[in-house]
Design a protein around this motif. Sequence first.
Motif, PDB file in Angstrom:
ATOM      1  N   LEU A   9     -43.558  35.645  27.137  1.00 25.52           N
ATOM      2  CA  LEU A   9     -43.687  34.518  28.070  1.00 25.52           C
ATOM      3  C   LEU A   9     -43.233  34.874  29.474  1.00 25.52           C
ATOM      4  N   ALA A  10     -42.402  35.899  29.584  1.00 29.17           N
ATOM      5  CA  ALA A  10     -41.983  36.336  30.924  1.00 29.17           C
ATOM      6  C   ALA A  10     -43.170  36.921  31.682  1.00 29.17           C
ATOM      7  N   ASP A  11     -44.181  37.371  30.928  1.00 30.58           N
ATOM      8  CA  ASP A  11     -45.393  37.916  31.556  1.00 30.58           C
ATOM      9  C   ASP A  11     -46.386  36.828  31.944  1.00 30.58           C
ATOM     10  N   GLY A  12     -46.087  35.593  31.554  1.00 28.82           N
ATOM     11  CA  GLY A  12     -46.986  34.503  31.904  1.00 28.82           C
ATOM     12  C   GLY A  12     -47.117  33.494  30.786  1.00 28.82           C
ATOM     13  N   GLU A  13     -47.590  32.302  31.128  1.00 30.79           N
ATOM     14  CA  GLU A  13     -47.751  31.236  30.138  1.00 30.79           C
ATOM     15  C   GLU A  13     -48.847  31.593  29.142  1.00 30.79           C
ATOM     16  N   THR A  14     -48.717  31.059  27.929  1.00 33.61           N
ATOM     17  CA  THR A  14     -49.702  31.326  26.888  1.00 33.61           C
ATOM     18  C   THR A  14     -49.748  30.187  25.884  1.00 33.61           C
ATOM     19  N   SER A  15     -50.756  30.226  25.061  1.00 35.08           N
ATOM     20  CA  SER A  15     -50.869  29.277  23.952  1.00 35.08           C
ATOM     21  C   SER A  15     -50.132  29.836  22.737  1.00 35.08           C
ATOM     22  N   LEU A  16     -49.880  28.975  21.772  1.00 42.21           N
ATOM     23  CA  LEU A  16     -49.232  29.396  20.537  1.00 42.21           C
ATOM     24  C   LEU A  16     -50.049  30.459  19.804  1.00 42.21           C
ATOM     25  N   SER A  17     -51.345  30.256  19.681  1.00 42.69           N
ATOM     26  CA  SER A  17     -52.203  31.217  18.963  1.00 42.69           C
ATOM     27  C   SER A  17     -52.107  32.599  19.574  1.00 42.69           C
ATOM     28  N   GLU A  18     -52.176  32.661  20.875  1.00 47.81           N
ATOM     29  CA  GLU A  18     -52.081  33.959  21.550  1.00 47.81           C
ATOM     30  C   GLU A  18     -50.720  34.592  21.306  1.00 47.81           C
ATOM     31  N   LEU A  19     -49.695  33.757  21.360  1.00 43.27           N
ATOM     32  CA  LEU A  19     -48.337  34.232  21.107  1.00 43.27           C
ATOM     33  C   LEU A  19     -48.217  34.804  19.701  1.00 43.27           C
ATOM     34  N   ALA A  20     -48.852  34.121  18.765  1.00 40.39           N
ATOM     35  CA  ALA A  20     -48.702  34.471  17.351  1.00 40.39           C
ATOM     36  C   ALA A  20     -49.471  35.731  16.985  1.00 40.39           C
ATOM     37  N   GLU A  21     -50.515  35.997  17.710  1.00 44.22           N
ATOM     38  CA  GLU A  21     -51.457  37.066  17.359  1.00 44.22           C
ATOM     39  C   GLU A  21     -50.801  38.397  16.979  1.00 44.22           C
ATOM     40  N   PRO A  22     -49.858  38.936  17.761  1.00 44.78           N
ATOM     41  CA  PRO A  22     -49.317  40.261  17.417  1.00 44.78           C
ATOM     42  C   PRO A  22     -48.392  40.284  16.202  1.00 44.78           C
ATOM     43  N   PHE A  23     -47.987  39.132  15.706  1.00 48.95           N
ATOM     44  CA  PHE A  23     -47.003  39.116  14.637  1.00 48.95           C
ATOM     45  C   PHE A  23     -47.640  39.075  13.265  1.00 48.95           C
ATOM     46  N   ASP A  24     -46.967  39.734  12.350  1.00 49.34           N
ATOM     47  CA  ASP A  24     -47.444  39.807  10.980  1.00 49.34           C
ATOM     48  C   ASP A  24     -46.841  38.661  10.157  1.00 49.34           C
ATOM     49  N   LEU A  28     -41.694  29.824  29.904  1.00 46.61           N
ATOM     50  CA  LEU A  28     -40.284  30.217  29.803  1.00 46.61           C
ATOM     51  C   LEU A  28     -39.435  29.416  30.800  1.00 46.61           C
ATOM     52  N   ARG A  29     -38.275  28.954  30.314  1.00 51.67           N
ATOM     53  CA  ARG A  29     -37.332  28.232  31.180  1.00 51.67           C
ATOM     54  C   ARG A  29     -36.081  29.076  31.330  1.00 51.67           C
ATOM     55  N   GLY A  30     -35.584  29.236  32.544  1.00 49.05           N
ATOM     56  CA  GLY A  30     -34.497  30.178  32.781  1.00 49.05           C
ATOM     57  C   GLY A  30     -33.091  29.627  32.644  1.00 49.05           C
ATOM     58  N   ASN A  55     -36.192  23.837  21.237  1.00 47.29           N
ATOM     59  CA  ASN A  55     -34.982  23.030  21.036  1.00 47.29           C
ATOM     60  C   ASN A  55     -33.802  23.582  21.831  1.00 47.29           C
ATOM     61  N   ALA A  56     -33.782  24.894  22.010  1.00 45.09           N
ATOM     62  CA  ALA A  56     -32.705  25.515  22.784  1.00 45.09           C
ATOM     63  C   ALA A  56     -32.975  25.410  24.288  1.00 45.09           C
ATOM     64  N   GLY A  57     -34.125  24.846  24.647  1.00 44.29           N
ATOM     65  CA  GLY A  57     -34.458  24.678  26.065  1.00 44.29           C
ATOM     66  C   GLY A  57     -34.964  25.946  26.722  1.00 44.29           C
ATOM     67  N   LEU A  58     -35.240  26.967  25.909  1.00 37.88           N
ATOM     68  CA  LEU A  58     -35.686  28.245  26.477  1.00 37.88           C
ATOM     69  C   LEU A  58     -37.169  28.256  26.790  1.00 37.88           C
ATOM     70  N   TYR A  98     -34.980  39.378  32.423  1.00 34.55           N
ATOM     71  CA  TYR A  98     -35.617  38.098  32.728  1.00 34.55           C
ATOM     72  C   TYR A  98     -34.917  37.402  33.888  1.00 34.55           C
ATOM     73  N   GLU A  99     -34.233  38.221  34.671  1.00 34.40           N
ATOM     74  CA  GLU A  99     -33.501  37.738  35.839  1.00 34.40           C
ATOM     75  C   GLU A  99     -34.353  36.802  36.691  1.00 34.40           C
ATOM     76  N   ALA A 100     -35.618  37.184  36.873  1.00 32.21           N
ATOM     77  CA  ALA A 100     -36.500  36.408  37.738  1.00 32.21           C
ATOM     78  C   ALA A 100     -36.561  34.942  37.307  1.00 32.21           C
TER      79      ALA A 100
END
Lengths: 111, 111
Positions: B28-43, B75-77, B58-61, A90-92
């Motif tokens: 998120l490194a692949d691009g911005e997304t919504s929570l629902s989209e983020l959640a989709e692959p997880f069981d 994503l915040r670097g 909270n960690a500022g990430l 995530y260097e970028a």
Amino acid sequence: MIATDMPQLDATFAALSDGTRRAIVARLADGETSLSELAEPFDMSLTAVSKHLRVLSNAGLVDIEKRGRTRHCRLRGAPIKEAVDWLSKYEAFWIDRFDALARHLAKESEK
Amino acid sequence: MIATDMPQLDATFAALSDGTRRAIVARLADGETSLSELAEPFDMSLTAVSKHLRVLSNAGLVDIEKRGRTRHCRLRGAPIKEAVDWLSKYEAFWIDRFDALARHLAKESEK
DNA sequence: CATTTACTCAACCAATTAGTTGACTATAAT
DNA sequence: ATTATAGTCAACTAATTGGTTGAGTAAATG
């Protein structure tokens, strides 16, 4: 499915999420030491430091060798490298602009 | 006394010590997304993913922006950089030997 | 041999974490 | 206006964490 199951990485990051343990790592980077010496600067029981050390040991970050009645502790780099490798993907996102510019210019000047 | 009190670093490493959260970071490194989209692959429930996202936030990430009824996550670097900077202090322990040898030889050949 | 040193181990405690479910709110679509 | 979507919130549970103390073991020292 997504590769969420990387227990070594879990353990490494978890181990490093505590200031006492990071301080132990910092101390061990200056050279091998016994548990007692490690524990001396901390305001907590030897048992507590011993537990922290065990967390680091379980994560593979330190090697504990019994030598007589003392335990000799040595920093191991492999898990740290794995963590750095993961973060590097995530260097970028975290390379600061001056760095990025410097690298760009360095590459240009090579031509 | 030793500087054990670095809450930002605590939070960053703790946040990254969970596979689900690392997967979210990767996504998120692949691009911005919504929570629902983020959640989709997880069981797991949406609530669970929402909690993970809050830990990252909270960690500022990650940055969460309310946009209509969806939450947009980015994503915040900066905290990642701080983590890498900390780990880099122990480079000597994790640089692999080929690298180390190469550097050594490079330095020698400079003379 | 007696004592001190360097630890470990077990039991306990309070706080946090990772997950659940059910009820709710707010926005968008039909 | 109704319904579906996107998400929050509160309450609960089980497991883990970071610390404590007190007792015990193993090795070095007097």
